[in-house]
Design an enzyme around this catalytic site. Structure first.
Site, PDB file in Angstrom:
ATOM      1  N   GLU A 121       0.815  -1.211   0.000  1.00 19.45           N
ATOM      2  CA  GLU A 121       0.000   0.000   0.000  1.00 19.45           C
ATOM      3  C   GLU A 121       0.853   1.267   0.000  1.00 19.45           C
ATOM      4  OE1 GLU A 121      -3.762  -0.329   2.457  1.00 19.45           O
ATOM      5  OE2 GLU A 121      -2.596  -1.963   3.335  1.00 19.45           O
ATOM      6  N   TYR A 152      -9.351   4.792  -4.955  1.00 21.09           N
ATOM      7  CA  TYR A 152      -8.352   5.857  -4.897  1.00 21.09           C
ATOM      8  C   TYR A 152      -8.201   6.704  -6.154  1.00 21.09           C
ATOM      9  CZ  TYR A 152      -6.964   3.191  -0.792  1.00 21.09           C
ATOM     10  OH  TYR A 152      -6.969   2.535   0.411  1.00 21.09           O
ATOM     11  N   GLU A 166     -13.747  -5.641   8.903  1.00 22.34           N
ATOM     12  CA  GLU A 166     -12.358  -5.443   9.331  1.00 22.34           C
ATOM     13  C   GLU A 166     -12.220  -4.091  10.000  1.00 22.34           C
ATOM     14  OE1 GLU A 166      -9.455  -4.049   6.079  1.00 22.34           O
ATOM     15  OE2 GLU A 166     -10.880  -5.287   4.950  1.00 22.34           O
ATOM     16  N   GLY A 199      -6.642   5.388   5.480  1.00 19.25           N
ATOM     17  CA  GLY A 199      -6.202   6.329   4.459  1.00 19.25           C
ATOM     18  C   GLY A 199      -6.579   7.765   4.791  1.00 19.25           C
TER      19      GLY A 199
END
Length: 323
Positions: A22, A220, A275, A281
């Site tokens: 990531e 994104y 999760e 982010g």
């Protein structure tokens, strides 16, 4: 928002980039956080652990750091342990909570022990009976690596014949692979701030992705995904989901901030925990800043609020050894 003298924050390191899958997203997050803190006059400096050594982290003499790293080596407890050793206060959860939250399988076990609802699952390894797993969990199902985020390595399996390829993809990232019951319904996410009894949820966001595919690209790099905040639902259901997310956060012993992903089953409006992300982010498309805006906080303000919570989680041993 209460005033805070910036000199009290000292020299601040913003940690981003790193070596995980990531990295690209982390760079976007970190640059945003860095600019936000500087806009308040914070003495903030960029630090990429993939390009500089931990010796540099110590020699920089940071008074605190903002962790904007995502995934392995930054969100999994390993860096948190280093910062505890160096006695540099840091944002987010401690070593144990970060490590647990990074492991989706372990997280589910903790949640189940607290009677919190999460989809049924199976752990796959080399040699697992994939046909049996698909029969037990039902189709469609989700296969994903338990230590990755940003939908990396994830596959929705619609027929048993797709199981092997899905497993192989996820196994590129993890030795163990998570197969999970597919929940058809609305995709929600809830940011949680604070610690312990003072932890609280921000407004719920509903994610409406093109064709229901909230993948890496739609997360994104496109503007096709729609975000509804606050999510359109009645007050009782909103309160139930927010309370569930705060409880899931406390069960892992998270602190500072995190984001909990939830699926709301269409057939009966039952929420399922998917999760928890302990270093979410902070890009222009990210969800924590969006929820904060709905609660009346700007991007810059939420960054500063999180930075103010930086701390060491391991209390020093003050006992003197007996002679």
């Amino acid at each position: 928002m209460s005033e805070m003298k910036m000199e009290n924050l000292g020299k601040v390191g913003v940690l981003f980039g790193g070596r995980s899958a990531e990295r690209e997203v982390s760079i976007m997050s970190g640059n945003g956080v860095l600019s936000a803190l500087k806009s308040f006059g914070v003495d903030a400096h960029a630090f990429d652990p993939a390009q500089r050594s931990l010796a540099d982290l110590e020699s920089e003499k940071f008074d605190r750091v903002f962790i904007a790293l995502h995934g392995r080596y930054g969100e999994d407890g390993s860096l948190q342990g280093v910062l505890e050793q160096l006695a540099i206060p840091y944002t987010g959860s401690g070593v144990m909570a970060s490590s647990i939250a990074m492991d989706k399988i372990f997280t589910k076990k903790i949640w189940q022990s607290h009677q919190l609802t999460t989809p049924n699952y199976a752990v796959l390894t080399l040699g697992s009976d994939l046909d049996l797993v698909s029969a037990e969990l039902g189709l469609p199902l989700i296969i994903k690596p338990p230590h990755e985020g940003s939908t990396i390595g994830i596959t929705k399996v619609n027929v048993t014949a797709e199981m092997a390829a899905a497993y192989t993809l996820a196994a590129e990232f993890d030795d163990e692979v998570l197969a999970e019951e597919f929940i058809q319904g609305r995709e929600l996410t809830v940011a949680v701030l604070g610690k312990g009894a003072n932890a609280y949820a921000l407004p719920i966001i509903e994610i409406v992705a093109p064709e229901g595919n909230y993948d890496y690209q739609n997360k994104y790099f496109t503007d096709d995904t729609k975000y509804l905040c606050p999510a359109p639902m009645d007050a009782a259901l909103t309160a139930e989901i927010q309370a569930m997310c705060v409880e899931s956060y406390r069960a892992i012993n998270c602190e500072g901030w995190a984001r909990v992903d939830v699926l709301l089953r269409a057939s009966d409006n039952k929420p399922f925990l998917i999760e928890i992300n302990t270093s979410p982010g902070m890009t222009g498309h990210s969800l924590v800043p969006m929820a904060a805006r709905a609660a009346g906080m700007s991007y810059e303000e939420v960054c500063l609020t999180i930075l103010k919570t930086a701390s060491l989680k391991i209390k020093p041993d003050t006992k003197k050894e007996s002679s």
